[in-house]
Design a protein around this motif. Structure first.
Motif, short mmCIF file in Angstrom:
data_model
loop_
_atom_site.label_atom_id
_atom_site.label_comp_id
_atom_site.label_asym_id
_atom_site.label_seq_id
_atom_site.Cartn_x
_atom_site.Cartn_y
_atom_site.Cartn_z
N GLU A 32 0.83 -1.21 0.00
CA GLU A 32 0.00 0.00 0.00
C GLU A 32 0.86 1.25 0.00
O GLU A 32 0.55 2.23 -0.68
N ARG A 33 1.95 1.19 0.76
CA ARG A 33 2.85 2.37 0.79
C ARG A 33 3.46 2.62 -0.58
O ARG A 33 3.62 3.76 -1.00
N VAL A 34 3.78 1.54 -1.27
CA VAL A 34 4.33 1.71 -2.62
C VAL A 34 3.29 2.35 -3.51
O VAL A 34 3.58 3.28 -4.27
N LEU A 35 2.06 1.87 -3.39
CA LEU A 35 1.01 2.37 -4.28
C LEU A 35 0.72 3.86 -4.05
O LEU A 35 0.21 4.54 -4.93
N GLU A 36 1.05 4.34 -2.85
CA GLU A 36 0.85 5.77 -2.60
C GLU A 36 1.64 6.64 -3.57
O GLU A 36 1.29 7.79 -3.81
N HIS A 37 2.71 6.07 -4.08
CA HIS A 37 3.55 6.86 -4.98
C HIS A 37 3.19 6.68 -6.45
O HIS A 37 3.86 7.24 -7.32
N ARG A 38 2.12 5.93 -6.67
CA ARG A 38 1.73 5.71 -8.06
C ARG A 38 1.12 6.98 -8.63
O ARG A 38 0.37 7.68 -7.97
N PHE A 39 1.46 7.27 -9.87
CA PHE A 39 0.94 8.47 -10.54
C PHE A 39 -0.53 8.23 -10.92
O PHE A 39 -0.95 7.09 -11.09
N PRO A 40 -1.25 9.28 -11.12
CA PRO A 40 -2.64 9.11 -11.58
C PRO A 40 -2.68 8.51 -12.98
O PRO A 40 -1.71 8.63 -13.74
N MET A 52 3.53 2.09 -12.36
CA MET A 52 3.68 3.08 -11.28
C MET A 52 3.52 4.49 -11.81
O MET A 52 3.12 5.40 -11.10
N MET A 53 3.83 4.66 -13.10
CA MET A 53 3.70 6.02 -13.66
C MET A 53 2.33 6.24 -14.26
O MET A 53 2.10 7.20 -14.99
N VAL A 96 0.25 -3.57 -8.40
CA VAL A 96 0.46 -2.27 -9.03
C VAL A 96 -0.47 -2.09 -10.24
O VAL A 96 -0.69 -1.00 -10.73
N GLY A 97 -1.03 -3.20 -10.67
CA GLY A 97 -2.04 -3.10 -11.71
C GLY A 97 -1.64 -3.66 -13.06
O GLY A 97 -2.31 -3.44 -14.06
N VAL A 98 -0.55 -4.37 -13.06
CA VAL A 98 -0.12 -4.95 -14.34
C VAL A 98 -1.01 -6.14 -14.68
O VAL A 98 -1.24 -7.01 -13.85
N GLU A 99 -1.48 -6.16 -15.92
CA GLU A 99 -2.30 -7.27 -16.40
C GLU A 99 -1.42 -8.26 -17.15
O GLU A 99 -0.47 -7.87 -17.81
N PHE A 100 -1.76 -9.53 -17.06
CA PHE A 100 -0.96 -10.54 -17.78
C PHE A 100 -1.83 -11.33 -18.74
O PHE A 100 -2.98 -11.64 -18.44
#
Lengths: 236, 177, 1052
Positions: C661-669, C693-694, C735-739
């Protein structure tokens, strides 16, 4: 043996005295080779490198002020390469110290400035160094401004060879070279200076000037020294 | 820099210079040799100005020329040198083995700042304010197989590491030598 | 001492000298050149002296100069009557007692021996020592001396330079005697001309012609000068020559004086050589006392005076007119030529200057004649040259070789190449006037003209070898810095031009250069070269011109990527470890955070820099260790295992979800952009992570059923457990990567499809094709390929493996296969075609394998696989090889010896390398590189020839390793985002951390905490993880060892 020899300059055949340098040969025939450190009557040193020329059959450039002309030589004094190199050399000089013409006594009468104009220098591609250099006002009649000095050593030579006082010399080496008065004295404290002013007259820029002149007012009388040295026999 | 006109040199100094002049008269390289001797002989290993003025007068050489010679060559010091000298070699083999870091290390250790130094960052000569240490560089000692090389008080140290040099300087500082 | 005036007094002195060289009591001689002294020879000499005295021994103890192999100092040569002269190396004071024991018992201490000399040709004379000691190699049989021809160095290291009688003993001053007796100076000059002796100072002008000019000059006084102002940094030949054999120089000059009519000679020696000055001064005195110098030499009526002047620290005084001015009491500034010194030199009198080494060649030519001299060397340049071979080679020292010898002989044969873990990159020849020659051109013969063609010069003979830790931009800067500070300042191009060049090069090394600077540097270099007054200025640009020509890539890296790969230019990197890390992890930061007991912050720091830390923490080949400055104190900090500890602690400590969750806080919109990544290996996963992440919408296409690539399908379980990998991948998923699994690009979806569906495509399909190798028998049953073998096992598929397995190869795949096969119950032998030290596999792996029982066979090239009756494998035959010549990669080529070795086996696993799928490349339509048949991508952005298509990882680099692959992925993400969004958003991605910027105050030595391996026999039984990580205490202690190289003045 004939006292005159024939050489070719930029394609044209010209005559010159045997023993003359290429520079002298060109000058005697109305051809102008740029130069800042040489002066009639002083021993040529080949320091400024503006007088370099191309000689057919020689694979490197030669300094015309110290190279004797030889029978049959074919010299090129203007070429794209030479002009490009001369421009670079002038730009290097302009970047080396603080040559601010607008507030200089020699503005409009300066050999460095005239040469730069003649060769089409419109900008300096190198970074300006802006060294912190001093101005020596201690002499009652003259001024030495190191910011304008191009280390041509005409002053050193005229004082040593013509006046015989040898007040000036170059201290340090490389980019840190500086004109020195005796043992790093202020000019006013000099023991040997005769105040003859020859150094001021031969200086090509506003580095050495007479007191009492404002911006643009210092016009050198180089010819006065040349006449002297001609009388002496050339200073060689 | 103003120098008083009538500089009195001590008699023994005058005699020393006179003897050098007569010993080496007429030889090639006489000025270099005499200057080297004067410097070596001086307890602070430098060339005081009054000595130079006297020498110029004795040899009949313009003082401007003497000054030009003294300032041209790296060997000559116009300022008193420290009691100890640390000289770092800046030759190619030494440079590729990190002599620059040795130089930086010893400068930091001795607290030598820019104002006390002459020269550029890579080549310099500087003396600590207390006059104890002079740190200088040499273009190349010619000891390339021992790179990196440092000379401490005329003793050549080869394969010198930052720690070793630090220890050596500390010893001198504490006067344990 | 008696003056020598005739043949009989000559011979008497000769005999006296021989008695000292070959005394009946035996002789011990210590090498006391400055190198020897710098290595402790003085202490050694005193220890020997004390030892001899206290034991009442009668050995003759002498001091000699340097014999040549400086890296073997201190050198001692010992002689017992009847035996050969033996050169002992690396002798320490503590060896003295045993040494004296041996010698007094008539034994030679062979353990300290380097080589032997049975007889020595001093050119002017011969000395026979003795024969025997068959086990010792002769001097010219050891690699350092092979091919060397000692003409200039004929006496160095053998005679006592402080004793003229030893010089006379080996034929010294006989040449002078001959010349004076013959009284035919013109003939001697003809001999020198016929020998085509070229000046050895660098210019290479014909010495005979110069002497002729001087002879013909008419004047009341003529001078000879010896230029011993050896100023080239990296060159010390002249110093050794003078320290080892001062009379050789004196004799040459006296002969020169006689034949040219000069009556005075001056030796201009640089002040930095006090020992040389001292030895020369003594030698001059001795020669004068003996009547070989000074008034009425040898009673022949010829007088010649020699004086010594010390230079005062100006490199430019090596230029002849500057040297002359210096002797006249002026500053050493060159003056115009004409007039040439031969016409008007010192005090306007005719003067001839020659380099030290030129003078040493005179006596040999007089004694043996020009025909003999021209037998060595090249047609245009006969004779030898002494070179100082220094820098990054195993054997450094002075080497005298015939002119025309190729560079590779110096670097590899004589110098031994670089030590095991390093590769030679280039050689710098000719000092500051020379240039850098890349290793690809080492076939070039070393000669005046050949090196000039490459833009360098031979110069005075300095040869500095450089490896991958040397930055060529820094080398160029270093040389300009040198010539700049040595410039006399007279002429504008050199004085100001070099200053401006230095300013530009400083910008390069601090990351502030501009594109225009590249062009300006080139243009300025040419101007300085063509317009300068003297040789210093004319040749000063050579290092810049050659490095621009041969190493342009390094300049571009500094300029465009702000990277110094060699790790030298400190301003371009955070710290040496960060610079060497393919992911450029901020290592000091995570170490400091952990040290402050901030585990979660440390994890955030790590995972933002590197999304797969548990994997890299286990398998990275840790280039950071090679750069860690801590190794200068004790050992490198174990950064890899600390970051593994951080990752493991979070995964296993129940804090993982929170951290995600802390990592995701830094994710760009969300950006609304869609990106496809092809290949879910470490490269693709990394790229996908950062792009997601970007804010981009990322889909990864993978032809296998799961993500991981080599991490899952090639790395065995005992190295990287699948459970750990699965933990890691959770982050990527979150992080939202789809496979899209089981997708084959070219079948399931084409590149054109991707191009229409996505705004950007990243290709990272890796190298899964086995390199084809010609080996009869590979079609047999029982022959497996490494990758399919490992892949099958990772999928829990059955693999038919025999009991006796042979693995061919030396990379990580080979070792992985070997250790896996071992765990499956097989007896395993790994066969590699080079030596152990050349194996690309990580040393920890090869050693662990050996501990577990894997056997190795080196220098064996597979020849054929022998088939059994059932069509399976019976054995494999290999050709035994030995190492031959060095090839252009700097390694020795294996050459068959003719012997065949046979290994009985039932399975052969081929692990000779992996390559890119060429068919895929060709079908892709993307531009390929001409020669290598690899994808052509921009080195800075990783974009292919097709717009918005990028590529990275093994696909473009060839088979490499996990961290390199990930580095590509990270770089691609940064560049792809910049293109997609039209701005450089990368710096905004990073979280800010507050942490101490105070370096450790006190550093005490401590060991490094190594990984813990399970005992070999235990771990070889199964696939449990073979290595456990650091304990919490150990990890903490490692963090305290970091020296914080990232702290600079100004940022703390």
């Amino acid at each position: 043996m004939d006292s005159k020899i024939t050489i070719r300059i930029d394609g044209e055949l010209v005559k010159t005295d045997r023993g003359a340098s290429i520079f002298e040969a060109a000058k005697a025939n109305g051809k102008h080779i740029p130069g800042l450190c040489n002066m009639k009557g002083l021993k040529p040193v080949g320091a400024c490198r503006l007088c370099m020329v191309e000689v057919a059959g020689v694979n490197r450039l030669l300094p015309s002020c110290t190279t004797p002309a030889q029978e049959g030589m074919s010299v090129t004094i203007r070429s794209a390469r030479l002009d490009a190199y001369r421009k670079q050399a002038l730009e290097l000089l302009l970047s080396e110290r603080n040559h601010v013409c607008a507030v200089c006594v020699s503005n409009g009468h300066c050999e460095l400035q005239s040469l730069a104009t003649a060769l089409g220098v419109t900008n300096v591609r190198y970074g300006y160094r802006y060294p912190k250099l001093g101005v020596d006002l201690s002499h009652p009649r003259y001024v030495l401004d190191h910011n304008r000095c191009i280390l041509c050593t005409r002053c050193v030579r005229v004082c040593a060879e013509v006046e015989g006082a040898h007040v000036w010399d170059i201290a340090g080496r490389g980019i840190h070279s500086m004109l020195t008065c005796e043992m790093n004295r202020t000019w006013g404290a000099s023991r040997n200076c005769t105040s003859c002013g020859k150094c001021v007259q031969v200086c090509p820029t506003g580095a050495l000037a007479e007191k009492g002149f404002a911006v643009e007012e210092m016009i050198k009388r180089t010819a006065s020294v040349e006449r002297l040295t001609a009388v002496r026999g050339g200073g060689r | 820099m103003m120098v008083a006109d009538s500089v009195e040199l001590k008699r023994e100094d005058r005699e020393f210079i006179d003897s050098l002049v007569s010993k080496h008269r007429g030889r090639p390289g006489v000025l270099l040799t005499i200057l080297e001797s004067i410097q070596e002989n001086h307890p602070q290993r430098y060339l005081p100005e009054d000595f130079l003025e006297y020498l110029a007068a004795r040899m009949g050489i313009p003082t401007a020329q003497v000054y030009s010679v003294v300032t041209f060559y790296s060997l000559f010091n116009l300022k008193p040198q420290g009691r100890h000298t640390v000289c770092i070699c800046r030759g190619t083999a030494c440079h590729t083995r990190g002599s620059l870091r040795l130089l930086e290390g010893v400068r930091l250790q001795l607290g030598l700042r820019q104002e006390e130094e002459e020269g550029s960052a890579d080549k310099m000569t500087g003396t600590t304010a207390d006059g104890n240490f002079t740190v200088r560089t040499v273009a190349c000692f010619g000891q390339c197989a021992l790179a990196p090389v440092a000379e401490v008080d005329h003793q050549i140290l080869g394969h010198v590491s930052e720690r070793a040099l630090e220890r050596e300087v500390e010893h001198l500082r504490k006067g344990r030598r | 001492m008696k003056r020598i005036t005739d043949l009989s007094s000559f011979n008497a002195a000769h005999e006296a000298g021989l008695k000292k060289l070959l005394p009946a009591t035996g002789r011990i001689a210590v090498g006391m050149g400055t190198c020897g002294v710098g290595n402790g020879a003085e202490g050694l000499y005193h220890a020997l002296s004390d030892g001899i005295h206290s034991r009442g021994l009668s050995f003759h103890l002498a001091q000699v100069g340097c014999y040549g192999p400086c890296s073997e100092e201190p050198l001692v040569n010992v002689w017992l009557p009847g035996k050969p002269l033996v050169i002992l190396h690396k002798v320490q004071a503590q060896d003295v007692a045993a040494l004296l024991d041996d010698l007094s018992a008539g034994r030679i201490p062979e353990e300290l021996a380097l080589c032997k000399v049975e007889e020595w040709d001093h050119i002017t004379g011969q000395v026979k020592y003795g024969s025997g000691l068959p086990d010792l190699p002769k001097w010219n049989e050891i690699p350092f001396f092979t091919g060397q021809s000692k003409i200039v160095l004929r006496n160095c290291g053998l005679i006592n330079p402080g004793d003229i009688e030893e010089y006379l003993a080996v034929g010294g001053y006989q040449a002078l005697y001959k010349v004076l007796i013959d009284a035919n100076p013109e003939m001697v000059i003809e001999q020198i001309k016929a020998a085509k002796l070229r000046g050895r100072g660098g210019a290479g002008y014909q010495t005979g012609l110069k002497w002729d000019m001087l002879r013909k000059a008419q004047a009341d006084q003529k001078y000879l000068i010896c230029n011993a102002d050896e100023g080239d940094p990296g060159a010390y030949m002249n110093r050794n020559e003078i320290e080892g054999d001062p009379h050789g120089l004196i004799e040459g000059m006296v002969i020169g004086g006689y034949v040219t009519g000069a009556t005075e000679g001056i030796l201009y020696v640089r002040a930095e050589y006090p020992l040389a000055v001292h030895r020369l001064t003594l030698a001059i005195q001795e020669a004068e006392e003996r009547g070989l110098l000074g008034e009425n030499i040898l009673g022949r009526g010829f007088s010649f005076k020699l004086s010594l002047v010390e230079g005062a620290g100006a490199f430019v005084c090596g230029e002849e007119t500057a040297l002359i001015r210096s002797l006249e009491g002026r500053a050493g500034r060159p003056t115009p030529r004409p007039p040439y010194p031969a016409e008007s030199g010192l005090w306007c009198r005719p003067t001839n200057i020659n380099n030290v080494e030129t003078w040493y060649n005179v006596a040999p030519i007089v004694v043996k004649g020009p025909a003999w001299f021209t037998e060595t060397g090249s047609p245009k340049s006969p004779g030898t040259k002494v070179f100082s071979l220094v820098g990054k080679v195993q054997r450094t020292g002075l080497v005298e070789m015939p002119l025309g010898t190729p560079l590779k002989t110096f670097v590899y044969d004589i110098g031994g190449g670089a030590p095991a873990t390093k590769t030679v990159k280039s050689v710098q020849t000719g000092g500051p006037s020379g240039g850098c020659i890349p290793k690809e051109m080492f076939d070039t013969p070393v000669d005046y003209e050949t090196l000039a063609q490459l833009g360098s010069i031979m110069g005075s003979g300095g040869m500095v070898v450089m490896d991958e830790d040397n930055c060529m931009v820094d080398v160029a800067r270093y040389f300009i810095e040198f010539t700049h500070s040595e410039s006399c300042g007279k002429c504008v191009p050199c004085r100001v031009g070099l200053d401006q060049m230095l300013a530009i090069l400083n910008r390069f090394t601090t990351g502030k250069a501009t594109e225009a600077d590249l062009g300006t540097m080139d243009e300025l270099s040419r101007m300085i070269r063509d317009m300068s007054l003297c040789g210093l200025g004319q040749t000063a640009p050579n290092p810049v011109l050659t490095t621009l020509r041969h190493f342009r890539q390094e300049f571009e890296d500094h300029l465009r990527a702000h990277r110094c790969r060699a790790g030298v230019c400190e301003n371009l990197a955070l710290s040496p470890c960060e610079n060497s890390c393919p992911l450029h992890m901020n290592i000091p930061r995570f170490l400091e955070l952990l040290k402050a007991d901030r585990l979660e912050d440390a994890f955030l720091s790590v995972v933002m820099d590197n999304p797969l830390p548990a994997s890299t923490g286990r398998v990275c080949q840790h280039p950071c260790d090679n750069r860690c400055r801590r190794s200068g104190i004790d050992e490198a900090v174990n950064m890899r295992d600390v970051h593994r500890y951080i990752a493991d602690s979070i995964y296993n400590g129940g804090r993982y979800d929170e951290m995600i969750e802390r990592v995701l806080e830094h994710r760009f919109p969300p950006t609304g952009k869609k990106v496809a990544v092809v290949g879910a290996g470490p490269t693709g996963l990394t790229c996908a992570f950062y792009l997601a992440m970007m804010g981009h919408s990322v889909t990864v296409y993978e032809n296998n059923a799961d993500a991981g690539g080599m991490l899952r399908y090639a790395l065995p379980e005992y190295r990287l457990p699948k459970s750990v990998l699965d933990d890691e991948l959770k982050l990527i998923y979150k992080v939202g990567v789809e496979f899209v699994f089981n997708a084959v690009v070219g079948e399931t979806v084409t590149l054109n499809d991707l191009s229409t569906m996505y705004d950007g495509v990243f290709l990272s399909i890796g190298t899964w094709k086995e390199t084809w190798v010609y080996l009869p028998g590979t079609e047999l049953k029982g022959v497996l390929h490494a990758l399919p073998f490992l892949e099958a096992l990772s999928k829990d598929e059955h693999v038919p493996l025999g009991k006796k397995v042979v693995v061919i190869g030396g990379g990580n795949a080979a070792i992985d296969s070997a250790r896996t096969a071992l765990r499956m119950g097989a007896d395993v032998t790994v066969i590699y075609r080079r030596e152990r030290k050349d194996m690309p596999a990580i040393p920890e792996e090869t050693e662990a394998a050996e501990d577990e029982g894997v056997k190795y066979a080196f220098l064996a090239t597979p020849h054929r696989i022998v088939s059994g009756e059932d069509g399976g494998v019976l054995a494999i035959e290999c050709a035994k090889t030995t190492l031959g010549e060095f090839d252009s990669s700097g390694r020795r080529k294996p050459v068959p010896t003719g012997e065949i070795q046979r290994f009985e086996c039932d399975t052969v696993i081929l692990a000779v390398g992996e390559t890119v799928d060429l068919d895929f490349l060709k079908a892709s339509g993307l531009k390929l590189k001409e020669k290598e048949k690899m994808l052509d991508v921009s080195p800075f952005t990783l974009e292919t020839s097709r717009s918005n298509f990028y590529a990275g990882g093994d696909l473009i680099s060839g088979a490499s390793n996990v961290s390199n692959a990930m580095g590509y992925g990270k770089k691609a993400a940064r560049n792809m985002d910049q293109k997609l969004m039209g701005e450089f958003r990368w710096p905004r991605l990073w979280p800010e951390f507050e942490y101490s910027m105070v370096p450790p105050a006190h550093v005490s030595e401590s060991g490094r905490h190594h990984i813990h391996e399970l005992p070999a026999d235990e771990r070889a039984k199964g696939f449990m993880e073979a290595v456990t990580g650091l304990t919490p205490v150990e990890a903490m202690e490692e963090t305290c060892r970091c020296l914080r190289c990232d702290i600079r003045e100004g940022n703390h």
